[in-house]
Each structure stands twice: as C-alpha cells, then as structure tokens.
Design an enzyme around this catalytic site. Structure first.
Site, short mmCIF file in Angstrom:
data_model
loop_
_atom_site.label_atom_id
_atom_site.label_comp_id
_atom_site.label_asym_id
_atom_site.label_seq_id
_atom_site.Cartn_x
_atom_site.Cartn_y
_atom_site.Cartn_z
N GLY A 228 0.79 -1.23 0.00
CA GLY A 228 0.00 0.00 0.00
C GLY A 228 0.81 1.27 0.00
O GLY A 228 0.29 2.34 -0.26
N LYS B 154 -6.92 10.19 7.04
CA LYS B 154 -8.35 10.46 6.83
C LYS B 154 -9.20 9.70 7.84
O LYS B 154 -10.31 10.14 8.18
CB LYS B 154 -8.75 10.10 5.40
CG LYS B 154 -8.44 11.20 4.40
CD LYS B 154 -7.00 11.60 4.52
CE LYS B 154 -6.56 12.72 3.66
NZ LYS B 154 -5.11 13.00 3.81
N ASP C 113 5.38 9.32 -6.56
CA ASP C 113 6.20 10.29 -5.83
C ASP C 113 7.65 10.31 -6.27
O ASP C 113 8.31 11.35 -6.21
CB ASP C 113 6.16 9.99 -4.33
CG ASP C 113 4.82 10.33 -3.69
OD1 ASP C 113 3.89 10.71 -4.43
OD2 ASP C 113 4.70 10.21 -2.46
N HIS D 47 -31.28 20.14 -6.16
CA HIS D 47 -31.49 21.07 -5.04
C HIS D 47 -32.14 20.31 -3.89
O HIS D 47 -33.08 19.55 -4.09
CB HIS D 47 -32.41 22.23 -5.47
CG HIS D 47 -32.73 23.16 -4.33
ND1 HIS D 47 -31.82 24.09 -3.86
CD2 HIS D 47 -33.84 23.28 -3.57
CE1 HIS D 47 -32.36 24.76 -2.86
NE2 HIS D 47 -33.61 24.29 -2.66
#
Length: 453
Positions: free
Chosen positions: A38, A50, A309, A440
C-alpha cells in the site's frame, strides 16, 4: 535468473495499480515490496490520516450538539480506540491489495530490489546486502514512493516525529508543535486540535498551503485559528531541543514554543536510496526525483519508467495510479487517453480545501487573461441546513470562457473540485455550466452559483 515481462519495484498506489493493469493485459509481472503493501498512502499518509480526520469531524460535530437539540451530551475521547480503528481500516485495505496481487500473472517478492543493469535487478537481504537472486524483464517500473523530509538545524535534540510516528502514538499529546504548514501540517493541525491538543504551527512562508489560491489558504488558516490553532508565519526554525522549538519570527526576533510532541512536516522527498540507479544508467535531479517524459519513461533509459512520488511531478496517490496506466499503455504500445495535466488535489482539514488548475497568483505571473467568479457557502441551502456556512468557491475561466481552474474551501470541497475537474477535462465553458441542472438542495449548487455570478 527469473524472467518476466515487467518488473515493478514498490507496491504503493502506483506499483499495485500498474501490476493489476498489466496482469489483466496478459503481462507476466514481478513486484518487489519489502514493507507493508500500500505504500505511503495506505500506511502513513492518505488513509490513516483520513481515518483520524473523520474521528475529528465527529468530535467537532458533537461540540455543536446543542445546535441540533442534543442537550447535556457528555463523552470522553478514547485515543487508543481512535488508533485501533485507524489500524483496522489500514489492515482491511492491505488485505485487499494482497488479494489483488494474488493474480496468477503476478509474482510478489517480499524483498527490496536493487538494479544490476537496466533490465535486471537482484533482491536485498535484511541487512541491505545484495543476494544472488536475480530477476530480468524487458521493462522495469520504479514506484518506490517518498520519505519525509527534514530541516537542517543548528541543533536537533530529543524525539522529533514525522507523520508516520505521529500516527503511531498511543497517547494523545497535550500539546503539539508542527513545523510546516503544507498539506501534512495543516491536516494534523486540524485533527489534533479537534482531539483537544494545544496546537502551534510554525511556518517559514508568508501563508500556508502555497499551492492553493492565496485567498482560499488565508481563509482556511483563519478558520483553524478560530478553533484555537496558533500560527507563527514567516518564522524560520533554528533549533529543536526536547520539545522546545526555537525560531526567528518575521521581524528577526527569536521565540520559543514548548510542546509535548514536535512534528516535522516540511514535505516529502523521492525515495531512491538502495536502488543502485547508477548501474542502470539512471540519474536523479538535485531534489532526488527521477526525470521522466510524458509517458513516465526515463529519457536516457527508455526501458525503465518511474511513476508516483519518485518522479517528483505530483506527490498524490491518484496521480501515481494514473501514471501507472500511462506507463503500462506505453509499454504495450497502446495509445493512452489519460490527461495528467488536469490533476485535482484536496486538503482534508475541517473545513476541507481543494483545488484543480492554476491559482490566480500563477495566472497573473504567467500574464494569462482570466475571469474569476466567486460563490459562498453561506448562500447555499444545504450548507445552512448542515450548519456549515463557512466556505467559498472560486471558478476561473480563460478568455474564451472555458473553465481552467477551481479553488474551494468548505464542506465537501473535494467533491466540488472533482466535478470541476470533469468539466475542465471536457473543455466546458462557464456558460455551459450555468445551464446544467444541479440537484437542489446540494452543495454542488455552489459551483453553479459561481458560474451564474
């Protein structure tokens, strides 16, 4: 010597996605991972953070219980249970990745890999020495992720935590000093202040979150200040001595903040140590990143790719996953359709912040003509019903009225920016957005309100 069609070094979001995708395309894949499956995201970044952030959001909601008619509510924070829940979430996802990598076309080697040449790697023993076990493939993908950066200080004594260390604490610190007001620093400031820690953030720059629109970043910082977080901006840290953080403020005056724990949150650097890149003819930039082309291939060694990364382009898990697909498609000779130029990002503070596309400051520096439209959560019915009226959205368009950027802070900012990202990818104009029907009441009406402003 073991042979396969593709070698992948690292099983983070980029690595395991590349392996899964390549295996389903019929390639024989060998994946090397010496640590937890992971990568950074699952084990010390996105997911555990999170998990903490959701706990913090629940606590902030409970503090407003009287607003919702809940009287005389009392509770205690069991921090050990917070950590245990986080670990359970992480383990569940690790198990899922293990299942994914059990595909018959994938061989998972639980060891680190080191280049022998541009088509060959060997495994490393536990002490870091090369073994006789070698593996070869026509193509290799480097997906080794990143590691926490640190500052060079005049003095650094005592325990200084990085993000992984902080997530492993078994006791809530009474006070926390965070060095750095980037994404990591701001998220932990929001989380631990909600948990009840006294939080101070020391930042060298004038404003937090430099990649975010300056107006949005300032409003978010002010929101955290209202919740009790102390910010020391334009402050250069000189020394850390057993919880005492000494820095020079913007006037050059020396100050010291004392905290039970100190978090170093000054960004992340590509992880390339131990790979022996020189053996494959691969060099790195001064910041440690591996330079790649539009397909994530290394121009000087086109049989080797670097994703996520480690190439330093966009240190985001979703960027790594998309780069994985681009790289594998290129290896297969398939035309790719992924647009990596539109890359949304989110900061999961409370309230959230998110962005896609350039900020106003960047557009001004480029001399690009643009129009900025704003909308505020306080005018949105769903936000008021949620008791979440703090927030603003900026929608930026070019001279031809096409949407080019969106910056938001407020509840579900990430969801609003994701919708804006889709619109940008499809070349949608502001006029077209203003004519699209939105349910809405929803927070997404804030986006439409900006288009109609």
């Amino acid at each position: 010597m073991n042979q396969s069609d593709l070698i992948i070094i690292g099983a983070g979001p980029g690595g395991y996605r590349a392996a899964e995708y390549a295996a389903h395309q019929g390639l024989k894949v060998t994946v090397f991972e010496p640590s937890d499956l992971g990568g950074t995201c699952l084990n010390e970044g996105c997911i555990p953070t999170k998990s903490f952030a959701h706990n913090a959001e629940v606590m902030l909601t409970l503090k407003e219980a009287a607003t919702y008619g809940l009287q005389n509510l009392s509770y205690d924070l069991d921090f050990a249970q917070v950590v245990a829940r986080k670990q359970q979430v992480v383990q569940t996802l690790r198990d899922g990745i293990a299942t994914l990598l059990s595909h018959p076309n994938i061989t998972l080697v639980r060891a680190a890999a080191r280049f022998v040449d541009s088509h060959t790697v060997c495994t490393l023993a536990a002490d870091g020495t090369p073994t006789a076990d070698t593996y070869t493939a026509p193509h290799i993908i480097i997906a080794t992720g990143s590691r926490p950066k640190t500052l060079r200080l005049e003095r650094a004594e005592g325990s200084i935590l990085d993000s992984r260390d902080l997530l492993q604490l078994d006791r809530l610190p009474r006070s926390l000093c965070i060095v750095g007001a980037g994404v990591i620093g701001m998220e932990f400031a929001s989380i631990f202040s909600a948990f009840g820690s006294e939080v101070t953030v020391v930042e060298f720059l004038k404003e937090c979150l430099p990649a975010l629109d300056a107006d949005i970043a300032k409003r978010l910082r002010k929101s955290l200040e209202k919740r009790g977080v102390t910010f020391c901006m334009q402050s250069a840290v000189k020394a850390i001595d057993h919880g005492a953080v000494t820095f020079a403020d913007k006037k050059g005056n020396e100050q010291t903040v004392v905290a039970e724990q100190v978090l170093m949150a000054v960004g992340r650097a590509p992880r390339t140590e131990g790979l022996n890149l020189e053996a494959a003819g691969i060099s790195t930039a001064p910041n440690g990143a591996i330079a790649v082309d539009a397909y994530c291939a290394i121009p000087t060694v086109p049989s080797v790719y670097a994703i996520g990364d480690v190439n330093g382009r966009q240190m985001l898990a979703h960027a790594a996953e998309m780069q994985a697909v681009v790289a594998v498609d290129h290896i297969l000779g398939k035309p790719g359709e992924s647009d990596l130029s539109v890359m949304p990002a989110a900061i999961f503070t409370h309230p959230e912040a998110a962005c896609v596309g350039p900020s106003e400051e960047q557009l001004k520096e480029q001399g690009t003509a643009y129009t900025c439209r704003k909308a505020f959560y306080r005018a949105n019915g769903k936000a008021l019903a949620m008791n979440e009226s703090e927030g603003m959205l900026k929608l930026l368009s070019d001279a031809s009225d096409r949407i080019i950027a969106c910056h938001v802070y407020g509840p579900h900012a990430a969801d609003l920016v994701q919708e804006a990202s889709v619109l940008i990818c499809r070349g949608t104009t502001v006029a077209q957005l203003s004519q699209m029907v939105h349910i809405h009441p929803t927070l997404s009406e804030v986006l439409k309100a900006a288009a109609q402003s």
